[in-house]
Each structure stands twice: as C-alpha cells, then as structure tokens.
Design a protein around this motif. Structure first.
Motif: not given
Length: 244
Positions: A38-40, A196-200, A236-239
């Motif tokens: 996440p951010s930060g 990266t912030h992008d799961p893809a 899913g893990r990021m969520a």
C-alpha cells in the motif's frame, strides 16, 4: 544481493518515522523480484536503500561483493555508476541527443567512453539498434523507455533497479516493456528488482515481496508463464493488506 535487518528511520525523537523495519531478504542472481505494498509501505525506500541511493539507519546491504553501508560517498558513487542500473517511470532522456548518445551519456558524465559496440549491443538488447540515430521526439513512449533501459544496461550492471517502469505507459506498451524485462532476466541473467503498484506487472516476476508499514509481510513465489493466475493471487493478497 542481500538485505540484512535493514531499518530506515526518518527524523528523531517524537518526530521519528520508521520507513523500513528490519527487512531481511536474499535476491538470487538472474531473477526478477517485484516489490509491492500500500501507499507508504516503504517500497521506494527499500529500493533506494538496496540501490545505494539512500543509506539505511542500520543493517547491511550486500551487492556485488560489497557492503554498501560501509562505503564512503566516493566509493558508493563509483559502485552505483559501474555495477548498478536504474530505470524510472520518467524516461529522463535528453531531447537534443540521439538514442545512442543518451545511452552513453552517464559514461560521459563519468569522463569515460563506452565502446560503440557496447552501445549498439545495449540498444540491440532492447530491440532498438535501428533507432540509434533517432532523437526522443521521434520515438514512441515505449521506445523511449526502452532507450532508458538500454542506458541502464550499457555498463552491464550487477543489478537493475526499476521504479514503476510502466507507470507512464499505456497497457499494451507496458506489456512490451515487461516482456523485455523478463527476457533480459531469462536470456541474459540480469538480476532485476522492480517496484510496482500493478499486480499485472508484478505477475511477470519470479518473486513478489509484499510490504506494509515498513515490514516484509509475505514473499510470494510465482508460477512461470501463469500470468492470469499470478495476477489474481497478487491482487488478492494486496486487497488483504489494504484492509488489514
């Protein structure tokens, strides 16, 4: 490359903020590692400390046989110049120079000359040998990012660091750049660490490190070639991280 118990604290006393809190991880040679969170969460701080752009408050960063935390600024600058490559979201190309001249520019700043064959090889590795005489304004965004990548590869670095390398690109062009990064790892053994912030984007990696509040919460080992499944797992893990 290895990080051992790396901490980074900004400020002192009551104003102290812990950006990294005891990160330990090995980055095997010839692999692609994505860093997410996440951010930060400390993603960029981790990359900057690993690449010698920032000094950790404590801990060790071992790269190319050196402990970066023990080097003075002169030796650290030389190591970054000779053994580390950087690619950022912004292409940072000089508009008045050709692609080949942009590739050799860092060496010129260091008062060295890259052999023409080495410049050509770097451009060829990213599929732009036929664009060597083109200036950035004559190239697409994806081609400009590939020139930036060739510039990072020209000195044959031990590790390539990429900070949101597809952030300024459209989806299709971004996929081409990610495929190129994957090819450089698989065919040339180029150790690569990518924020990266992008799961893809992270789905092309061998390993994904998930950070939260400066701590490494999980290391995911991905399945080669299973981009859709990898993307779903990472998303899913990021969520879960973002709601925890």
């Amino acid at each position: 490359m290895r990080l051992h118990a790396v901490r980074k604290v900004h400020g002192t006393g009551e104003n102290a903020v812990t950006a990294l809190d005891g990160i330990t991880h090995d980055f095997p040679s010839g692999t692609l590692t994505a860093i997410m969170g996440p951010s930060g969460s400390g993603k960029s701080t981790l990359l900057h400390c690993a690449a010698g752009l920032d000094r950790p408050t404590s801990g060790r960063v071992e790269l190319a046989g050196h402990d970066l935390t023990t080097l003075d600024e002169v030796r650290l600058t030389k190591l970054r110049r000779d053994r580390i490559g950087f690619v950022f979201q912004a292409f940072n190309l000089v508009e008045s120079l050709t692609a080949a001249q942009n590739v050799e520019l860092p060496a010129r700043f260091a008062r060295r000359r890259l052999p023409a064959a080495q410049v050509t090889a770097a451009l060829d590795a990213v599929g732009l040998a036929d664009r060597a005489r083109h200036r950035p304004g004559q190239l697409s965004g994806g081609q400009q990012q590939r020139v930036a990548l060739a510039r990072a590869l020209a000195t044959r670095p031990a590790v390539l660091f990429a900070d949101e390398p597809t952030g300024a690109l459209d989806t299709t062009t971004g996929r081409h750049v990610l495929h190129l990064l994957r090819t450089l790892v698989d065919q040339h053994g180029r150790t690569t660490v990518m924020v990266t912030h992008d799961p893809a984007a992270a789905a092309v990696a061998d390993t994904v490190l998930l950070l939260k509040d400066g701590r490494l919460t999980e290391s995911l080992t991905l399945h080669p070639g299973r981009l859709a499944a990898n993307t779903a797992t990472i998303a899913g893990r990021m969520a879960q991280l973002e709601v925890a």
